[in-house]
Design an enzyme around this catalytic site. Structure first.
Site, mmCIF file in Angstrom:
data_model
loop_
_atom_site.group_PDB
_atom_site.id
_atom_site.type_symbol
_atom_site.label_atom_id
_atom_site.label_comp_id
_atom_site.label_asym_id
_atom_site.label_seq_id
_atom_site.Cartn_x
_atom_site.Cartn_y
_atom_site.Cartn_z
ATOM 1 N N LEU A 4 97.694 -4.816 16.840
ATOM 2 C CA LEU A 4 97.616 -4.223 18.174
ATOM 3 C C LEU A 4 96.420 -4.752 18.954
ATOM 4 C CD1 LEU A 4 96.266 -0.540 17.987
ATOM 5 C CD2 LEU A 4 95.953 -2.229 16.173
ATOM 6 N N CYS A 5 96.492 -4.531 20.260
ATOM 7 C CA CYS A 5 95.425 -4.848 21.206
ATOM 8 C C CYS A 5 95.103 -6.344 21.163
ATOM 9 C CB CYS A 5 94.204 -3.977 20.941
ATOM 10 S SG CYS A 5 93.091 -3.845 22.350
ATOM 11 N N HIS A 6 93.919 -6.752 20.694
ATOM 12 C CA HIS A 6 93.602 -8.169 20.569
ATOM 13 C C HIS A 6 94.000 -8.714 19.202
ATOM 14 C CE1 HIS A 6 91.054 -7.039 24.020
ATOM 15 N NE2 HIS A 6 91.223 -8.294 24.392
#
Length: 293
Positions: free
Chosen positions: A189-191
């Site tokens: 997730l995210c980066h």
């Protein structure tokens, strides 16, 4: 508040441990962090008990990200993005092995730690010995990926530290390719989805295995704006969504709302706001696999 104080509040905070390095500004921390998460309980399904299958977490061992202007962002793994999914996986009955590229300790953005969140704190304390002394990823590969791997999934959390080392690691590529080849899960997730870029290393970009997949990731547009509020001390060296799009991955989100998506064995989320939902999706997916095993 005066104009002078507002400006100061948006200036990144110097990190005295490194030259020209900075933590996020006080203002940005007010915008992006909280003492509690949206954790609302774990799955009601019976936890896995056999012990045959485990989950491998590959975390960053890098503290700093060099920005385009030469400043260093003091980062690491985002604690919510790491620990909340870990909590759901752990409570579903799956042991988690922690690894870094070097075998050096996992780096965490402790400035984003939700100190009053019982779920996060409990799994943090349980896995703290592994976070301090993780396995070296090459050793994990040598011992577990020569034949049938015991890992039902690989989990790679976010935080800007995930942009250092992991996307450029052939060892990460080998693990991810093994997951795809054996119909096992990749959770990130995210980066963290920057890890998927490793699948294009060398000549592998010509046959990038995730071309046509859909995913959620932290929006490039927000990373472009984050220096304005002092979250980072300068412009990003490169952008995750832009790189994934160039390889044929369809990015589903333009903002951060907690959106998650499952595309075959790939489970992704857009930001720290997606941590709870991502953990639930991962736990449910793994329990479904072992129920049919």
């Amino acid at each position: 508040m005066s104009t002078t104080n507002v400006a100061a509040d948006r200036r990144p905070t110097p990190d005295p441990a490194e030259d020209n390095a900075f933590f996020p500004s006080p203002y940005s921390l007010q915008q992006y962090t909280s003492s509690k998460t949206d954790f609302d309980g774990v799955t009601s399904r019976k936890p896995y008990e056999s012990g045959k299958w485990k989950v491998l977490m590959i975390a960053t061992d890098e503290r700093y990200l060099l920005m385009k202007n030469g400043a260093m962002f003091s980062t690491g793994n985002h604690p919510v993005e790491m620990l909340l999914p870990m909590h759901h996986i752990d409570q579903a009955g799956f042991a988690i092995d922690v690894a870094t590229l070097s075998g050096n300790p996992v780096k965490l953005e402790l400035w984003a730690m939700p100190k009053d969140d019982e779920a996060v704190q409990s799994v943090y304390q349980k896995y703290l010995p592994q976070l301090k002394q993780p396995a070296k990823l090459s050793d994990i590969i040598r011992d577990n990926f020569q034949g049938d791997s015991p890992y039902l999934a690989v989990f790679i959390p976010g935080g800007h530290g995930a942009l250092s080392g992991i996307p450029h690691s052939d060892e990460v590529r080998l693990v991810l390719q093994s997951m795809l080849d054996n119909d096992r899960h990749i959770v990130t997730l995210c980066h963290g989805p920057a890890c998927l870029l490793s699948l294009a290393l060398g000549n592998h970009a010509k046959k990038f295995p995730l071309k046509g997949y859909k995913a959620c990731v932290f929006p490039d547009e927000l990373d472009r704006k984050n220096p304005e509020i002092g979250y980072m001390p300068g412009p990003m060296p490169w952008f995750v969504a832009e790189q994934l799009k160039s390889l044929g991955v369809e990015i589903l989100n333009e903002d951060i709302t907690g959106k998650c998506h499952v595309d075959r064995q790939l489970i992704t989320g857009d930001s720290p706001l997606a941590s709870n939902s991502l953990g639930k999706l991962a736990a449910e997916a793994l329990l479904t696999v072992v129920a049919n095993d």
